[in-house]
Scaffold this motif. Sequence first.
Motif, PDB file in Angstrom:
ATOM      1  N   LEU A  32       0.834  -1.210   0.000  1.00 40.03           N
ATOM      2  CA  LEU A  32       0.000   0.000   0.000  1.00 40.03           C
ATOM      3  C   LEU A  32       0.871   1.263   0.000  1.00 40.03           C
ATOM      4  CD1 LEU A  32      -3.004   0.936   0.189  1.00 40.03           C
ATOM      5  CD2 LEU A  32      -2.690   1.050   2.646  1.00 40.03           C
ATOM      6  N   ALA A  33       1.925   1.253   0.829  1.00 42.56           N
ATOM      7  CA  ALA A  33       2.837   2.395   0.897  1.00 42.56           C
ATOM      8  C   ALA A  33       3.566   2.602  -0.431  1.00 42.56           C
ATOM      9  CB  ALA A  33       3.854   2.186   2.017  1.00 42.56           C
ATOM     10  N   LEU A  34       3.913   1.494  -1.081  1.00 39.57           N
ATOM     11  CA  LEU A  34       4.607   1.550  -2.370  1.00 39.57           C
ATOM     12  C   LEU A  34       3.718   2.171  -3.446  1.00 39.57           C
ATOM     13  CD1 LEU A  34       7.260   0.729  -3.773  1.00 39.57           C
ATOM     14  CD2 LEU A  34       6.223  -1.480  -4.264  1.00 39.57           C
ATOM     15  N   MET A  35       2.447   1.737  -3.477  1.00 45.98           N
ATOM     16  CA  MET A  35       1.503   2.282  -4.459  1.00 45.98           C
ATOM     17  C   MET A  35       1.258   3.774  -4.204  1.00 45.98           C
ATOM     18  SD  MET A  35      -1.302  -0.688  -5.288  1.00 45.98           S
ATOM     19  CE  MET A  35      -1.760  -1.148  -3.639  1.00 45.98           C
ATOM     20  N   THR A  36       1.188   4.146  -2.936  1.00 46.01           N
ATOM     21  CA  THR A  36       0.985   5.559  -2.568  1.00 46.01           C
ATOM     22  C   THR A  36       2.140   6.422  -3.057  1.00 46.01           C
ATOM     23  OG1 THR A  36      -0.234   4.857  -0.592  1.00 46.01           O
ATOM     24  CG2 THR A  36       0.525   7.137  -0.630  1.00 46.01           C
ATOM     25  N   SER A  37       3.370   5.888  -2.948  1.00 40.82           N
ATOM     26  CA  SER A  37       4.542   6.659  -3.388  1.00 40.82           C
ATOM     27  C   SER A  37       4.578   6.834  -4.902  1.00 40.82           C
ATOM     28  CB  SER A  37       5.830   5.985  -2.910  1.00 40.82           C
ATOM     29  OG  SER A  37       6.072   4.802  -3.637  1.00 40.82           O
ATOM     30  N   TYR A  38       3.932   5.913  -5.651  1.00 36.21           N
ATOM     31  CA  TYR A  38       3.931   5.997  -7.107  1.00 36.21           C
ATOM     32  C   TYR A  38       2.791   6.851  -7.658  1.00 36.21           C
ATOM     33  CZ  TYR A  38       7.731   2.914  -8.639  1.00 36.21           C
ATOM     34  OH  TYR A  38       8.961   2.395  -8.935  1.00 36.21           O
ATOM     35  N   PHE A  39       1.553   6.671  -7.104  1.00 39.95           N
ATOM     36  CA  PHE A  39       0.425   7.413  -7.702  1.00 39.95           C
ATOM     37  C   PHE A  39      -0.532   8.041  -6.683  1.00 39.95           C
ATOM     38  CE2 PHE A  39      -0.407   2.812  -7.944  1.00 39.95           C
ATOM     39  CZ  PHE A  39      -1.553   2.687  -7.174  1.00 39.95           C
ATOM     40  N   GLY A  40      -0.021   8.271  -5.471  1.00 40.24           N
ATOM     41  CA  GLY A  40      -0.830   9.007  -4.485  1.00 40.24           C
ATOM     42  C   GLY A  40      -1.882   8.145  -3.819  1.00 40.24           C
ATOM     43  N   LYS A  41      -3.050   8.738  -3.584  1.00 37.66           N
ATOM     44  CA  LYS A  41      -4.115   8.065  -2.840  1.00 37.66           C
ATOM     45  C   LYS A  41      -4.574   6.800  -3.556  1.00 37.66           C
ATOM     46  CE  LYS A  41      -8.459   9.042  -0.465  1.00 37.66           C
ATOM     47  NZ  LYS A  41      -9.555  10.008  -0.251  1.00 37.66           N
ATOM     48  N   VAL A  42      -4.675   5.678  -2.789  1.00 36.19           N
ATOM     49  CA  VAL A  42      -5.091   4.398  -3.368  1.00 36.19           C
ATOM     50  C   VAL A  42      -6.612   4.282  -3.285  1.00 36.19           C
ATOM     51  CG1 VAL A  42      -4.898   1.888  -3.207  1.00 36.19           C
ATOM     52  CG2 VAL A  42      -2.909   3.325  -2.721  1.00 36.19           C
ATOM     53  N   SER A  43      -7.242   4.156  -4.434  1.00 37.00           N
ATOM     54  CA  SER A  43      -8.693   3.971  -4.513  1.00 37.00           C
ATOM     55  C   SER A  43      -8.994   3.002  -5.642  1.00 37.00           C
ATOM     56  CB  SER A  43      -9.385   5.319  -4.763  1.00 37.00           C
ATOM     57  OG  SER A  43      -8.986   5.852  -6.014  1.00 37.00           O
ATOM     58  N   GLU A  44     -10.272   2.663  -5.774  1.00 38.38           N
ATOM     59  CA  GLU A  44     -10.668   1.725  -6.836  1.00 38.38           C
ATOM     60  C   GLU A  44     -10.311   2.294  -8.212  1.00 38.38           C
ATOM     61  OE1 GLU A  44     -14.682  -0.526  -8.556  1.00 38.38           O
ATOM     62  OE2 GLU A  44     -14.800   0.678  -6.734  1.00 38.38           O
ATOM     63  N   THR A  86      -5.009  10.343  -9.468  1.00 38.73           N
ATOM     64  CA  THR A  86      -6.431  10.647  -9.564  1.00 38.73           C
ATOM     65  C   THR A  86      -6.746  11.845  -8.668  1.00 38.73           C
ATOM     66  OG1 THR A  86      -6.807   8.273  -9.799  1.00 38.73           O
ATOM     67  CG2 THR A  86      -8.748   9.644  -9.383  1.00 38.73           C
ATOM     68  N   THR A  87      -7.336  12.877  -9.250  1.00 37.07           N
ATOM     69  CA  THR A  87      -7.679  14.067  -8.451  1.00 37.07           C
ATOM     70  C   THR A  87      -8.988  13.838  -7.711  1.00 37.07           C
ATOM     71  OG1 THR A  87      -8.759  15.038 -10.380  1.00 37.07           O
ATOM     72  CG2 THR A  87      -6.497  15.720  -9.954  1.00 37.07           C
ATOM     73  N   THR A  88      -9.011  14.243  -6.436  1.00 40.13           N
ATOM     74  CA  THR A  88     -10.211  14.106  -5.620  1.00 40.13           C
ATOM     75  C   THR A  88     -11.199  15.227  -5.951  1.00 40.13           C
ATOM     76  OG1 THR A  88      -9.284  15.456  -3.856  1.00 40.13           O
ATOM     77  CG2 THR A  88      -8.880  13.079  -3.739  1.00 40.13           C
ATOM     78  N   VAL A  89     -12.418  15.107  -5.432  1.00 38.22           N
ATOM     79  CA  VAL A  89     -13.453  16.129  -5.660  1.00 38.22           C
ATOM     80  C   VAL A  89     -13.000  17.470  -5.086  1.00 38.22           C
ATOM     81  CG1 VAL A  89     -15.848  16.783  -5.161  1.00 38.22           C
ATOM     82  CG2 VAL A  89     -15.283  14.401  -5.632  1.00 38.22           C
ATOM     83  N   GLU A  90     -12.356  17.428  -3.876  1.00 39.28           N
ATOM     84  CA  GLU A  90     -11.888  18.656  -3.236  1.00 39.28           C
ATOM     85  C   GLU A  90     -10.818  19.352  -4.082  1.00 39.28           C
ATOM     86  OE1 GLU A  90     -12.058  15.731  -1.713  1.00 39.28           O
ATOM     87  OE2 GLU A  90     -13.580  16.006  -0.157  1.00 39.28           O
ATOM     88  N   GLU A  91      -9.885  18.537  -4.637  1.00 39.56           N
ATOM     89  CA  GLU A  91      -8.828  19.100  -5.469  1.00 39.56           C
ATOM     90  C   GLU A  91      -9.389  19.694  -6.761  1.00 39.56           C
ATOM     91  OE1 GLU A  91      -6.438  15.620  -5.764  1.00 39.56           O
ATOM     92  OE2 GLU A  91      -5.044  16.257  -4.193  1.00 39.56           O
ATOM     93  N   GLN A  92     -10.388  18.994  -7.347  1.00 40.00           N
ATOM     94  CA  GLN A  92     -11.025  19.486  -8.568  1.00 40.00           C
ATOM     95  C   GLN A  92     -11.733  20.816  -8.312  1.00 40.00           C
ATOM     96  OE1 GLN A  92     -13.510  16.217  -9.730  1.00 40.00           O
ATOM     97  NE2 GLN A  92     -11.884  15.149 -10.819  1.00 40.00           N
ATOM     98  N   THR A  93     -12.414  20.912  -7.144  1.00 43.06           N
ATOM     99  CA  THR A  93     -13.113  22.145  -6.771  1.00 43.06           C
ATOM    100  C   THR A  93     -12.120  23.284  -6.592  1.00 43.06           C
ATOM    101  OG1 THR A  93     -14.745  20.797  -5.612  1.00 43.06           O
ATOM    102  CG2 THR A  93     -14.754  23.141  -5.115  1.00 43.06           C
ATOM    103  N   LYS A  94     -10.980  22.969  -5.946  1.00 45.23           N
ATOM    104  CA  LYS A  94      -9.946  23.981  -5.709  1.00 45.23           C
ATOM    105  C   LYS A  94      -9.383  24.510  -7.031  1.00 45.23           C
ATOM    106  CE  LYS A  94      -5.787  24.751  -2.936  1.00 45.23           C
ATOM    107  NZ  LYS A  94      -4.744  24.117  -2.100  1.00 45.23           N
ATOM    108  N   ILE A  95      -9.118  23.580  -7.958  1.00 42.61           N
ATOM    109  CA  ILE A  95      -8.591  23.972  -9.279  1.00 42.61           C
ATOM    110  C   ILE A  95      -9.616  24.832 -10.017  1.00 42.61           C
ATOM    111  CG2 ILE A  95      -7.900  23.083 -11.549  1.00 42.61           C
ATOM    112  CD1 ILE A  95      -6.806  20.586  -9.941  1.00 42.61           C
TER     113      ILE A  95
END
Length: 382
Positions: A32-44, A86-95
């Motif tokens: 999980l930590a490895l995937m996080t370091s490559y592409f951030g938050k892990v989700s489906e 993958t950008t979250t809803v909060e990040e998309q709103t901020k942008i």
Amino acid sequence: SSGINAEWPLRPGVTRQNVNAAMVFEMLHQTLALMTSYFGKVSEEAIKNNFVLIYELLDEILDFGYPQKTDSGILKTFITQQGIKTTTVEEQTKITNQVTGQIGWRRDGIKYRRNELFLDVLENVNLLMNAQGKVLSAHVSGRVVMRSYLSGMPECKFGMNDKVMVDNKDKESTGLKDDAAYKKRNQGIAIDDCTFHQCVKLSKFETERSISFIPPDGEFELMRYRTTKDISFPFRIIPLVREAGNKMEIKVVLKSNYRAALLGQKIEVRIPTPSTTSGVNLLCNKGRSKYKSSDNAVVWRIKRMAGLKEAQLTAEIELLPSTENKKWQRPPISMNFEVPYAPSGLKVRYLKVFEPKLNYSDHETVKWVRYIGRSGLYETRS
């Protein structure tokens, strides 16, 4: 195969023999930590987007079900593929807000028949004073609370007698800065620290010392601040305690230090008494007093008190005989009150409203400013 089944990284594998359970969970955490370091938050969605990269990583970190290299620093030297974040809803709103200039805390199309702005300066004054009148510790914690009923997208500017701002104004003025009366009238307060609502443009405050903001609709807290210098204490308590055998006399003089035109309200003085108290005789020239045996205290209440006035209470206390030679420690006398001014000395210098689109002027906006000073921990040692 023995070891961990590598078909799905977040599901415990099937083994032919008992394995170390802690190792299995540690492997899952490392993956999980490895995937996080490559592409951030892990989700489906992130796993779907990075399927090929995850397959490559699993091929390197597992051999026949046995964990191998899991350090991201080593793996990034030969698996150089960048993950798809993958950008979250909060990040998309901020942008979106940054690009379009949309204000997240205020919606478009707000309309009022009458444009009004209410500003409350609310302060809690904290004091610890000894019996001789020396201040041991003191500070004021304040809040500026606003209620905004303004149409459109107005920009507001709020100015106060902050010491830095006042000093800058004095440098710009000529001749007046040497006048003693001018200095006294325009004395600024030294704010130790302050925090602002997200609507405040911090860059303008740092450069111009002006608080510029587009207010949310309705009630909100514009700022919080703290000051420790040049505090105007609304009340002074002068205690006098006499002990003689099984009797004690406590005399308390209460002085109001604010201007004569002002009225202090909800005044309550709490005078502690020894736990061996058997009876109390009270006499006060203002308000009402009562002995509360459950609290071991005399409570003295005054509804209203004008400035530069004095009130006095005398308590004659009878004590039960005690076998203990331990001396009574005399807890401090505490006080609650409310006064119609800011003990820190903070004053609103200006409050301006600009709305270029709807074209209503600052003069058409009805503004209300109120100051309320309340007691925090306000104590005098006896």
